[in-house]
Design an enzyme around this catalytic site. Structure first.
Site, PDB file in Angstrom:
ATOM      1  N   CYS A  90       0.794  -1.037   0.217  1.00 36.20           N
ATOM      2  CA  CYS A  90       0.000  -0.004  -0.050  1.00 36.20           C
ATOM      3  C   CYS A  90       0.681   1.253   0.076  1.00 36.20           C
ATOM      4  CB  CYS A  90      -0.762   0.116   1.179  1.00 36.20           C
ATOM      5  SG  CYS A  90      -0.139  -0.445   2.750  1.00 36.20           S
ATOM      6  N   ASN A  91       2.133   1.102   0.177  1.00 33.03           N
ATOM      7  CA  ASN A  91       3.009   2.314   0.405  1.00 33.03           C
ATOM      8  C   ASN A  91       4.046   2.421  -0.516  1.00 33.03           C
ATOM      9  OD1 ASN A  91       2.086   3.651   2.485  1.00 33.03           O
ATOM     10  ND2 ASN A  91       2.905   2.542   4.069  1.00 33.03           N
ATOM     11  N   ARG A  92       4.277   1.331  -1.252  1.00 35.09           N
ATOM     12  CA  ARG A  92       5.431   1.420  -2.335  1.00 35.09           C
ATOM     13  C   ARG A  92       4.952   0.313  -3.536  1.00 35.09           C
ATOM     14  NH1 ARG A  92      10.123   1.782   0.124  1.00 35.09           N
ATOM     15  NH2 ARG A  92       8.964   2.212   2.029  1.00 35.09           N
ATOM     16  N   GLU A 114       8.412  -0.707  11.618  1.00 39.97           N
ATOM     17  CA  GLU A 114       7.407  -1.647  11.406  1.00 39.97           C
ATOM     18  C   GLU A 114       7.672  -2.897  10.911  1.00 39.97           C
ATOM     19  OE1 GLU A 114       5.143  -2.193   8.399  1.00 39.97           O
ATOM     20  OE2 GLU A 114       5.865  -0.711   6.923  1.00 39.97           O
ATOM     21  N   GLN A 130       5.705  -5.298   9.260  1.00 36.35           N
ATOM     22  CA  GLN A 130       4.836  -5.892   8.294  1.00 36.35           C
ATOM     23  C   GLN A 130       5.368  -5.985   6.974  1.00 36.35           C
ATOM     24  OE1 GLN A 130       1.379  -3.714   7.565  1.00 36.35           O
ATOM     25  NE2 GLN A 130       0.347  -5.521   6.516  1.00 36.35           N
TER      26      GLN A 130
END
Lengths: 285, 447
Positions: free
Chosen positions: B51-53, B114, B116
């Site tokens: 979701c971020n990269r 994090e 995850q």
């Protein structure tokens, strides 16, 4: 006013001021300062205020509502009691940070503007009940207004996805909404009954004195606004933020009535005599 | 070494709207990997899409790799390479290695430290491996990165006192509702973070759980874990009005919940508050639903920004982490360069053994009366002799290789008359970094 009453009165105002400062710091720095400290200080203030009324009762030999200043002091005591009742019934953290500063401001404004000269008037049990019921309803609306302000602040922050320290100790939105509903549900019948008793108490002096009393119109407007809020909430035509803005408007009317009347009564002794005391005053409304 | 490269886009330089357009659903990853391999002419590529990269790691020669990767990424999403160029970063060589180490350690994440992301990188790597898209080079790099991620979390305090997206989501839920026991949570899809959020909600005492998924079996499986009810996706709208908390994390490419659906639901609910958590990228819930009264819509970015504000002590560990990353990159480079001298060493040994075998054969032919035991002893002697003679040479080659001194290796190879040395060192020698070769970051991202 005797020395005992004077000392207890000033001690209570000072204690409410300290409670207000502690509560605001507790809201902003919850790890360093606890809201319970403000509660204890506020409770001490309420105790002193109670002692003040006992001292005044002892001095006067009758109920101590001899002027607008004392009526507002009693209203302040009702607000504080409403706060303690609400927070004991439900966990409402951070409410004190709004309640104590508001009470402190009311007392300071009262000290500065309201007339404290004793007025001779005929007191009746009906009038005393009218005053008590009306002030209790103000206490309930005061709590509703505090909860409404907190609701609006919290709702805006949540909508904007913000998480400032200020809102971290606020009660949940649902609790605030329920508190507003409960306060209106309790306050509206009290105010209605208070108003009816007020009119009955005024009726012997005729409709002219009712029309001339400057507190009657805002009191009726307040009652209408709160009835609209209650009806709007339960019938569903007034919801969300608008509902809470209306609650604030209602309480603003109460504050404006008292502040305006205090300033007016100080600057105009003739009107003061007619409006605040008269032969049969309607102190509470 | 300069053949390791990465092209990517992340939360620092591109908003969620762009990232969700560039995201690869898992089913599209194999095709995308093949596309990258074709474009770069390489066998080794790994595609990381979270979701971020979105990042493409590859091992490839050629100075135009960046343009080729941009073209591949743009073509996959129907976008112009010129537009992506402004948002993407490109690293080559050592920078790629350090970047991957940082990503796996959570140092490049919005939520500092994090963990995850490590499982997401592992999943992407395994997917590439299952598609035969990784080879010796990327295998070595990714295994090193996984090892470093563990070291970063054990040797430093980067993961201490961590606040997860899920826990922040539950914190917001508690700011809205006071009595969770009477509330219903609706989970749409079967995402990892979504399930974790549901776990936290269960711990917080949420009353009822409803799970909606395209696969009813999968929905039942999750619902069973959380003692909830499973519902087929076609009944989603029927269950929406009853939900006080909606968590959505599907792999759908389009929105699955519109503003109109929420408006109808809110009417049923008499505008009671609803907390909607959209964890999907691309997003599942239409953004404009947040305009409705009583709807508190949060997406990944909203929560992660709150989480990022709570980094606290962890940011102080960054310096130590950076030192570990540099040290581990040095070690990897050294081992990689030693590894690159492998063909030279093999060739050297093969030549020496061939000479030894020829000489041994010749000696044995001249001494036919030797017993079997004597012959064996002679063979062992020649073996030991070769090993002892080669040992200092092999160590010397490894030492030179670990220094990355390619000229020195080449000279040794030439002196020894070994051709394979060229094969080992030539590719790196061929890829000379361009002036902006090591790291390319567009200026726009600094603004």
């Amino acid at each position: 006013m005797g020395p005992a009453a004077l000392v207890t009165l000033h001690a209570s105002i000072l204690l409410f001021l300290i409670a207000a400062i502690i509560s605001v710091i507790a809201l902003l720095q919850p790890r360093k300062v606890r809201m319970a400290w403000a509660d204890w200080t506020g409770a001490a203030g309420a105790f002193c205020l109670g002692a003040y009324f006992i001292a005044r009762f002892t001095e006067a030999g009758s109920e101590p509502f001899t002027n607008l200043f004392e009526v507002i002091e009693l209203a302040g005591l009702c607000l504080v009691l409403a706060y303690f009742i609400a927070t004991r019934m439900r966990k409402l953290p951070a409410l004190g940070a709004f309640a104590f500063p508001a009470v402190a401001i009311i007392f300071i404004v009262n000290l500065a503007f309201a007339d404290s000269a004793a007025q001779g008037h005929e007191s009746t049990p009906l009038l005393v009940i009218h005053v008590l019921l009306t002030l209790l309803s103000y206490g309930a609306f005061f709590m509703a207004s505090l909860a409404a302000v907190m609701f609006l602040v919290l709702e805006r922050a949540l909508k904007k996805h913000q998480d400032p320290t200020l809102i971290r100790s606020f009660p949940p939105l649902e609790s605030l909404k329920r508190l507003v509903d409960t306060c209106i549900l309790v306050g509206l019948p009290l105010l209605s009954l208070g108003l009816v008793l007020g009119f009955i108490a005024l009726s012997p002096s005729g409709w002219e004195s009712i029309v001339r009393n400057p507190k009657i119109p805002p009191s009726l407007v307040l009652w209408a606004v709160l009835l609209l809020v209650a009806a709007g909430r339960w019938l569903g035509f007034l919801r969300g933020r608008r509902n809470f803005y209306m609650v604030l408007l209602g309480f603003a009317l109460v504050v404006m009535t008292f502040v305006g009347l205090g300033v007016w009564s100080r600057s105009n002794s003739r009107v003061q005599t007619a409006a605040v005391v008269g032969k049969v005053s309607c102190i509470g409304t | 070494m300069h053949r390791y490269l990465v092209l990517g886009i992340n939360h620092k330089y591109a908003p969620l709207e762009v990232r969700e357009r560039l995201a690869y659903p898992e089913r599209k990853v194999p095709g995308a990997l093949k596309h990258v391999q074709q474009c770069l002419g390489t066998d080794e590529a790994v595609l990381l899409s979270t979701c971020n990269r979105v990042e493409i790691y590859a091992f490839s020669e050629g100075l135009d790799a960046r343009d080729k990767l941009l073209a591949a990424l743009a073509a996959d999403h129907g976008m112009k390479p010129e537009y992506l160029e402004k948002l993407c970063y490109f690293h080559r060589g050592r920078d790629t290695i350090e970047h991957l180490l940082r990503v796996c350690g959570g140092l490049d994440s919005l939520v500092l430290g994090e963990t995850q992301i490590l499982s997401q990188v592992k999943r992407s790597y395994l997917l590439a491996q299952s598609e035969s898209s990784t080879g010796k080079q990327l295998n070595a790099l990714f295994h090193r990165a996984f090892h470093v991620a563990k070291r970063l979390h054990t040797d430093t305090g980067i993961g201490h006192g961590q606040v997860s997206v899920s826990s922040v989501a539950v914190r917001f839920v508690k700011r809205i509702f006071d009595d969770l026991a009477s509330k219903t949570a609706l989970l749409i899809g079967a995402g990892e973070v979504g399930e974790l959020t549901l776990t936290y909600l269960r711990e917080a005492g949420i009353g009822r759980v409803v799970v909606v998924s395209r696969s009813l079996d999968r929905a039942k499986e999750i619902a069973e874990r959380y003692k909830g009810d499973a519902v087929p996706v076609n009944l989603l709208e029927d269950y929406l009005p009853g939900a006080d908390v909606v968590i959505s994390q599907t792999a759908a490419e389009d929105r699955i919940l519109s503003k109109a659906q929420f408006a109808r639901s809110q009417k049923h609910r008499r505008h009671a508050p609803v907390f909607a958590l959209d964890l999907a990228v691309p997003r599942d819930i239409e953004e404009s639903a947040a305009e409705l009264e009583g709807v508190f819509l949060y997406n990944v970015d909203d929560l992660e920004h709150v989480v990022a504000e709570n980094t606290g002590e962890r940011s102080r560990e960054l310096e130590q982490c950076a030192a570990i990353v540099r040290q581990e990159a040095d070690l990897f480079l050294a081992s990689f360069q030693t590894y690159s001298a492998g063909p030279l060493i093999t060739e050297l040994r093969e030549k020496a053994i061939a000479v030894k075998n020829a000489e041994l054969e010749r000696v044995l032919a001249k001494l036919p009366d030797l017993t079997e035991a004597q012959r064996s002893e002679l063979a062992a002697f020649s073996e030991r002799l070769v090993n002892k003679l080669l040992h200092p040479q092999i160590q010397g080659i490894k030492q030179e290789a670990s220094r990355g001194d390619e000229d020195s290796i080449r000279r040794i190879a030439m002196a020894l008359g070994i051709d394979k040395a060229n094969e080992a060192t030539e590719p790196d020698a061929q890829v000379q970094p361009a002036p902006d070769d090591a790291t390319t970051r567009p200026d726009v991202r600094k603004n």
